[in-house]
Design a protein around this motif. Structure first.
Motif, PDB file in Angstrom:
ATOM      1  N   ILE A  75       0.836  -1.201   0.000  1.00 53.20           N
ATOM      2  CA  ILE A  75       0.000   0.000   0.000  1.00 53.20           C
ATOM      3  C   ILE A  75       0.871   1.250   0.000  1.00 53.20           C
ATOM      4  CG2 ILE A  75      -1.612   1.350   1.414  1.00 53.20           C
ATOM      5  CD1 ILE A  75      -2.961  -1.302   2.168  1.00 53.20           C
ATOM      6  N   GLU A  76       1.967   1.221   0.737  1.00 53.98           N
ATOM      7  CA  GLU A  76       2.898   2.355   0.729  1.00 53.98           C
ATOM      8  C   GLU A  76       3.386   2.630  -0.691  1.00 53.98           C
ATOM      9  OE1 GLU A  76       6.069   1.911   3.542  1.00 53.98           O
ATOM     10  OE2 GLU A  76       4.716   1.232   5.128  1.00 53.98           O
ATOM     11  N   SER A  77       3.685   1.553  -1.434  1.00 53.98           N
ATOM     12  CA  SER A  77       4.140   1.711  -2.819  1.00 53.98           C
ATOM     13  C   SER A  77       3.047   2.338  -3.690  1.00 53.98           C
ATOM     14  CB  SER A  77       4.539   0.343  -3.389  1.00 53.98           C
ATOM     15  OG  SER A  77       4.852   0.432  -4.765  1.00 53.98           O
ATOM     16  N   TYR A  78       1.800   1.902  -3.488  1.00 55.86           N
ATOM     17  CA  TYR A  78       0.690   2.456  -4.267  1.00 55.86           C
ATOM     18  C   TYR A  78       0.459   3.928  -3.928  1.00 55.86           C
ATOM     19  CZ  TYR A  78      -0.667  -2.188  -5.957  1.00 55.86           C
ATOM     20  OH  TYR A  78      -0.699  -3.418  -6.581  1.00 55.86           O
ATOM     21  N   ILE A  79       0.655   4.297  -2.676  1.00 56.27           N
ATOM     22  CA  ILE A  79       0.528   5.712  -2.291  1.00 56.27           C
ATOM     23  C   ILE A  79       1.617   6.533  -2.964  1.00 56.27           C
ATOM     24  CG2 ILE A  79       0.696   7.352  -0.373  1.00 56.27           C
ATOM     25  CD1 ILE A  79      -0.591   5.220   1.407  1.00 56.27           C
ATOM     26  N   GLN A  80       2.844   6.028  -2.940  1.00 55.29           N
ATOM     27  CA  GLN A  80       3.965   6.732  -3.547  1.00 55.29           C
ATOM     28  C   GLN A  80       3.743   6.946  -5.044  1.00 55.29           C
ATOM     29  OE1 GLN A  80       6.862   8.048  -2.047  1.00 55.29           O
ATOM     30  NE2 GLN A  80       6.992   8.962  -4.081  1.00 55.29           N
ATOM     31  N   ARG A  81       3.129   5.967  -5.692  1.00 57.24           N
ATOM     32  CA  ARG A  81       2.901   6.026  -7.143  1.00 57.24           C
ATOM     33  C   ARG A  81       1.617   6.779  -7.499  1.00 57.24           C
ATOM     34  NH1 ARG A  81       3.101  -0.265  -7.987  1.00 57.24           N
ATOM     35  NH2 ARG A  81       2.305   0.231 -10.074  1.00 57.24           N
ATOM     36  N   GLY A  82       0.859   7.195  -6.495  1.00 59.38           N
ATOM     37  CA  GLY A  82      -0.355   7.958  -6.754  1.00 59.38           C
ATOM     38  C   GLY A  82      -1.560   7.112  -7.115  1.00 59.38           C
ATOM     39  N   VAL A  83      -1.480   5.798  -6.910  1.00 53.97           N
ATOM     40  CA  VAL A  83      -2.619   4.924  -7.199  1.00 53.97           C
ATOM     41  C   VAL A  83      -3.639   5.009  -6.071  1.00 53.97           C
ATOM     42  CG1 VAL A  83      -3.343   2.559  -7.704  1.00 53.97           C
ATOM     43  CG2 VAL A  83      -1.105   3.365  -8.501  1.00 53.97           C
ATOM     44  N   ILE A  84      -3.162   4.927  -4.829  1.00 55.78           N
ATOM     45  CA  ILE A  84      -4.008   5.117  -3.650  1.00 55.78           C
ATOM     46  C   ILE A  84      -3.763   6.521  -3.124  1.00 55.78           C
ATOM     47  CG2 ILE A  84      -4.397   4.402  -1.255  1.00 55.78           C
ATOM     48  CD1 ILE A  84      -3.741   1.566  -2.069  1.00 55.78           C
ATOM     49  N   TYR A  85      -4.848   7.260  -2.889  1.00 55.39           N
ATOM     50  CA  TYR A  85      -4.701   8.644  -2.442  1.00 55.39           C
ATOM     51  C   TYR A  85      -4.190   8.726  -1.009  1.00 55.39           C
ATOM     52  CZ  TYR A  85      -5.672  13.489  -1.354  1.00 55.39           C
ATOM     53  OH  TYR A  85      -5.536  14.798  -0.965  1.00 55.39           O
ATOM     54  N   GLY A  86      -4.743   7.918  -0.133  1.00 54.67           N
ATOM     55  CA  GLY A  86      -4.310   7.960   1.258  1.00 54.67           C
ATOM     56  C   GLY A  86      -5.031   6.911   2.082  1.00 54.67           C
ATOM     57  N   ILE A  87      -4.544   6.698   3.293  1.00 54.05           N
ATOM     58  CA  ILE A  87      -5.155   5.703   4.178  1.00 54.05           C
ATOM     59  C   ILE A  87      -5.189   6.228   5.620  1.00 54.05           C
ATOM     60  CG2 ILE A  87      -4.496   3.705   2.782  1.00 54.05           C
ATOM     61  CD1 ILE A  87      -2.646   4.333   5.998  1.00 54.05           C
ATOM     62  N   VAL A  88      -6.087   5.628   6.376  1.00 52.05           N
ATOM     63  CA  VAL A  88      -6.106   5.817   7.823  1.00 52.05           C
ATOM     64  C   VAL A  88      -5.590   4.519   8.421  1.00 52.05           C
ATOM     65  CG1 VAL A  88      -7.501   6.353   9.842  1.00 52.05           C
ATOM     66  CG2 VAL A  88      -8.135   7.292   7.603  1.00 52.05           C
ATOM     67  N   ALA A  89      -4.585   4.586   9.257  1.00 53.56           N
ATOM     68  CA  ALA A  89      -3.989   3.376   9.817  1.00 53.56           C
ATOM     69  C   ALA A  89      -4.058   3.381  11.330  1.00 53.56           C
ATOM     70  CB  ALA A  89      -2.521   3.250   9.382  1.00 53.56           C
ATOM     71  N   GLY A  90      -4.218   2.195  11.895  1.00 51.51           N
ATOM     72  CA  GLY A  90      -4.093   2.040  13.335  1.00 51.51           C
ATOM     73  C   GLY A  90      -2.619   2.020  13.712  1.00 51.51           C
TER      74      GLY A  90
END
Length: 341
Positions: free
Chosen positions: A272-287
């Motif tokens: 998921i970190e990789s997808y965020i870096q590449r702009g595929v996932i906009y952002g996440i909320v994590a515990g």
């Protein structure tokens, strides 16, 4: 001994469970006599307590970090910890291990909670036998568990909605992918959804389009993502599970739709970190799984030594998007190595 165990299980103990109990019995003797002893030292130290942890052993990095948090806190507190990890949603396995822990008279139990009535009853029986029980990430609110340790579900949904609003410039048309896993804490998931919908209404031009339910697994989510992609009026997806987010991201990439959908999720992993870096996932909320793990040990120690602890321990959340990713990775690496300076 076998007749005694069958009696405790009301005649339902099979050979497998009997074998596990006997193995655990002898393992406990060995553990209590040998754990943390330094063979070459005159000051060998036995563990103060023997705690028993039950939660999913999947490839989800969240539970790997929870385990690491438990291990670190147990080592610093001179506590022995025994892990029993199962497939996600394995209520039968969870029930068996809860009964085994009770019959083995461990000093405390850490488990993922569930609304399953049999699991709640097993937790009650452990507590009634004098064994403190704390739940992690998902709760068992109708049981006698002494503490729940995890993030505030309403706040998770609230922050996820803010990310969706931010990523769509307030013009969100959102599809939500919820979990249909029987192990899921339904009340917590509903609270998360309530926080999401309430906050989404703060944006005048944002609205919910549809809610989907998926069983665990990337493939199940990819099928739902394909359905969503065919609906051109939807421009954002909120998924409540890390594997759901991965499945959506992979589908968007395969269909050359990167940039059309704002993807927001709950939970993080290296992928998921990789997808965020590449702009595929906009952002996440994590515990904060390391904190969840360490706080579970602290709660059991308080229950053993002070006979009380907080009934709900909020371990907080972290927001990660492209702008904050590098800082998150730096802090996460420091926590993992124990270097928080």
């Amino acid at each position: 001994m076998r007749r005694f165990i069958k009696g405790l299980f009301k005649g339902h103990a099979n050979g497998f469970i009997y074998g596990i109990i006997m193995s655990l019995f002898f393992a406990n003797i060995i553990l209590l006599s040998m754990h943390w002893q330094n063979t070459g030292s005159k000051n060998a130290v036995l563990p103060r307590y023997h705690f028993y942890a039950i939660f999913p052993g999947s490839n989800d990095p969240f539970w790997a970090d929870v385990k690491q948090g438990i291990v670190q806190a147990a080592a610093s507190s001179k506590v022995a910890i025994e892990f029993n990890q199962l497939n996600p949603g394995d209520n039968v396995g969870t029930l068996d291990y809860l009964n085994i822990a009770r019959l083995s008279q461990v000093d405390g139990i850490i488990t993922q909670g569930s609304g399953d009535s049999q699991i709640e009853q097993a937790i009650n029986e452990a507590v009634e036998a004098g064994i403190p029980v704390v739940t992690l990430e998902t709760d068992a609110k109708n049981s006698k568990r002494q503490a729940f340790i995890g993030a505030n579900s309403y706040l998770i949904g609230e922050q996820a909605a803010k990310l969706v609003i931010q990523g769509t410039r307030g013009r969100a048309r959102v599809a939500v992918i919820m979990s249909g896993n029987a192990q899921t804490d339904t009340a917590a998931q509903n609270s998360m959804l309530n926080g999401f919908l309430t906050t989404l209404r703060d944006a005048p031009d944002a609205q919910m389009v549809k809610i989907y339910t998926a069983n665990p697994g990337i493939l199940n989510t990819e099928e739902i993502a394909q359905t969503i992609l065919r609906q051109k009026n939807i421009n954002a997806i909120y998924s409540v599970d890390p594997l759901f987010s991965v499945g959506v991201a992979q589908t968007v990439i395969n269909d050359n739709e990167v940039g059309r959908l704002t993807i927001v999720g709950y939970g993080i992993s290296p992928e998921i970190e990789s997808y965020i870096q590449r702009g595929v996932i906009y952002g996440i909320v994590a515990g904060n799984p390391l904190t969840i793990g360490s706080d579970s040990i602290k709660a059991l120690l308080e229950l053993k030594e002070k006979n009380h602890t907080s009934s709900v321990i909020d371990t907080g959340i972290t927001i990660v998007n492209r702008d904050t990713l590098a800082n998150y990775q730096k802090k996460s690496a420091a926590l993992t190595t124990g270097d928080q300076t």
